[in-house]
Write a protein that holds these residues in place. Structure first.
Motif, PDB file in Angstrom:
ATOM      1  N   SER A 181      76.242  54.865  92.479  1.00 55.53           N
ATOM      2  CA  SER A 181      76.849  53.624  92.014  1.00 55.53           C
ATOM      3  C   SER A 181      76.817  53.466  90.500  1.00 55.53           C
ATOM      4  CB  SER A 181      76.163  52.421  92.668  1.00 55.53           C
ATOM      5  OG  SER A 181      74.783  52.446  92.376  1.00 55.53           O
ATOM      6  N   VAL A 182      76.025  54.271  89.786  1.00 53.97           N
ATOM      7  CA  VAL A 182      75.994  54.198  88.323  1.00 53.97           C
ATOM      8  C   VAL A 182      76.193  55.598  87.746  1.00 53.97           C
ATOM      9  CG1 VAL A 182      74.487  52.165  88.226  1.00 53.97           C
ATOM     10  CG2 VAL A 182      73.479  54.420  88.220  1.00 53.97           C
ATOM     11  N   ILE A 183      76.626  55.602  86.493  1.00 54.16           N
ATOM     12  CA  ILE A 183      76.879  56.874  85.821  1.00 54.16           C
ATOM     13  C   ILE A 183      76.149  56.893  84.489  1.00 54.16           C
ATOM     14  CG2 ILE A 183      79.001  56.029  84.737  1.00 54.16           C
ATOM     15  CD1 ILE A 183      80.113  58.887  85.116  1.00 54.16           C
ATOM     16  N   ILE A 184      75.594  58.036  84.142  1.00 54.71           N
ATOM     17  CA  ILE A 184      75.011  58.237  82.821  1.00 54.71           C
ATOM     18  C   ILE A 184      76.151  58.794  81.965  1.00 54.71           C
ATOM     19  CG2 ILE A 184      73.283  59.470  81.462  1.00 54.71           C
ATOM     20  CD1 ILE A 184      71.569  59.607  84.008  1.00 54.71           C
ATOM     21  N   THR A 185      76.615  57.980  81.021  1.00 58.92           N
ATOM     22  CA  THR A 185      77.813  58.352  80.267  1.00 58.92           C
ATOM     23  C   THR A 185      77.583  59.509  79.303  1.00 58.92           C
ATOM     24  OG1 THR A 185      77.348  56.621  78.642  1.00 58.92           O
ATOM     25  CG2 THR A 185      78.840  56.070  80.449  1.00 58.92           C
ATOM     26  N   ARG A 186      76.356  59.835  79.009  1.00 63.30           N
ATOM     27  CA  ARG A 186      76.088  60.951  78.103  1.00 63.30           C
ATOM     28  C   ARG A 186      76.427  62.292  78.760  1.00 63.30           C
ATOM     29  NH1 ARG A 186      73.568  61.140  73.246  1.00 63.30           N
ATOM     30  NH2 ARG A 186      72.991  58.985  73.521  1.00 63.30           N
ATOM     31  N   CYS A 187      76.121  62.428  80.055  1.00 63.63           N
ATOM     32  CA  CYS A 187      76.376  63.703  80.738  1.00 63.63           C
ATOM     33  C   CYS A 187      77.304  63.545  81.955  1.00 63.63           C
ATOM     34  CB  CYS A 187      75.052  64.323  81.190  1.00 63.63           C
ATOM     35  SG  CYS A 187      74.115  63.278  82.320  1.00 63.63           S
ATOM     36  N   TYR A 188      77.669  62.314  82.288  1.00 66.17           N
ATOM     37  CA  TYR A 188      78.585  61.999  83.392  1.00 66.17           C
ATOM     38  C   TYR A 188      78.043  62.357  84.772  1.00 66.17           C
ATOM     39  CZ  TYR A 188      81.807  61.112  79.620  1.00 66.17           C
ATOM     40  OH  TYR A 188      82.381  60.619  78.485  1.00 66.17           O
ATOM     41  N   HIS A 189      76.731  62.340  84.937  1.00 66.70           N
ATOM     42  CA  HIS A 189      76.156  62.505  86.268  1.00 66.70           C
ATOM     43  C   HIS A 189      76.001  61.131  86.903  1.00 66.70           C
ATOM     44  CE1 HIS A 189      74.621  66.562  84.850  1.00 66.70           C
ATOM     45  NE2 HIS A 189      75.451  66.801  85.840  1.00 66.70           N
ATOM     46  N   MET A 190      76.161  61.076  88.226  1.00 64.15           N
ATOM     47  CA  MET A 190      76.099  59.799  88.947  1.00 64.15           C
ATOM     48  C   MET A 190      74.911  59.780  89.908  1.00 64.15           C
ATOM     49  SD  MET A 190      80.099  59.065  89.787  1.00 64.15           S
ATOM     50  CE  MET A 190      79.757  57.418  90.395  1.00 64.15           C
ATOM     51  N   PHE A 191      74.305  58.593  90.001  1.00 64.21           N
ATOM     52  CA  PHE A 191      73.156  58.370  90.881  1.00 64.21           C
ATOM     53  C   PHE A 191      73.224  56.946  91.410  1.00 64.21           C
ATOM     54  CE2 PHE A 191      72.054  61.300  87.489  1.00 64.21           C
ATOM     55  CZ  PHE A 191      71.651  62.412  88.204  1.00 64.21           C
ATOM     56  N   CYS A 192      72.331  56.614  92.341  1.00 70.16           N
ATOM     57  CA  CYS A 192      72.284  55.232  92.811  1.00 70.16           C
ATOM     58  C   CYS A 192      71.536  54.381  91.774  1.00 70.16           C
ATOM     59  CB  CYS A 192      71.613  55.134  94.181  1.00 70.16           C
ATOM     60  SG  CYS A 192      69.841  55.468  94.195  1.00 70.16           S
ATOM     61  N   LYS A 193      71.803  53.100  91.773  1.00 72.68           N
ATOM     62  CA  LYS A 193      71.212  52.194  90.790  1.00 72.68           C
ATOM     63  C   LYS A 193      69.692  52.163  90.916  1.00 72.68           C
ATOM     64  CE  LYS A 193      71.665  47.528  88.919  1.00 72.68           C
ATOM     65  NZ  LYS A 193      70.999  47.924  87.720  1.00 72.68           N
ATOM     66  N   THR A 194      69.182  52.182  92.126  1.00 74.12           N
ATOM     67  CA  THR A 194      67.737  52.119  92.348  1.00 74.12           C
ATOM     68  C   THR A 194      67.022  53.296  91.688  1.00 74.12           C
ATOM     69  OG1 THR A 194      68.160  51.029  94.462  1.00 74.12           O
ATOM     70  CG2 THR A 194      65.954  51.923  94.120  1.00 74.12           C
TER      71      THR A 194
END
Length: 116
Positions: free
Chosen positions: A77-90
């Motif tokens: 549900s969230v993305i780390i914009t530095r590397c564009y990997h996605m994970f859940c918010k928790t």
């Protein structure tokens, strides 16, 4: 005589062009026929097996792609914009709270502003 030679030259040029188009069409037909043969084999195999085994495996693969790669439970549900990997918010919130601000996927550092 000159007009006839020009006509012959034009006809030769046209026939070479059409021959090239014909060869390209033959290659496209051969490629399409091989794809059809492969799909027929796959269809026959699915019909023989009932198709459920492959479908279940494919659905499971898609589900794992949609779920967080850290907890494997919640959807991304969230993305780390530095590397564009996605994970859940928790999982990302836990990482930020523990002050371990490295991407769980690739290990590159990120700031809280890089999470969206």
């Amino acid at each position: 005589l000159q007009a006839s030679e020009q006509k012959v030259a034009d006809l030769l040029k046209r026939s070479k062009k059409e021959l090239g188009e014909l060869e390209a069409a033959k290659q496209a037909k051969t490629k399409a026929e091989s794809q059809v043969a492969g799909l027929k084999k796959k269809c026959d195999r699915l019909m023989k097996e009932g198709g459920t085994k492959d479908l279940h495996e494919e659905v499971a693969a898609y589900k794992t792609m949609m779920n967080c790669s850290v907890c494997m439970e919640r959807p991304k549900s969230v993305i780390i914009t530095r590397c564009y990997h996605m994970f859940c918010k928790t999982c990302i919130d836990k990482t930020v709270e523990a002050r371990q601000r490295k991407c769980p996927g690739c290990g590159s550092g990120f700031a809280t502003g890089d999470v969206s």
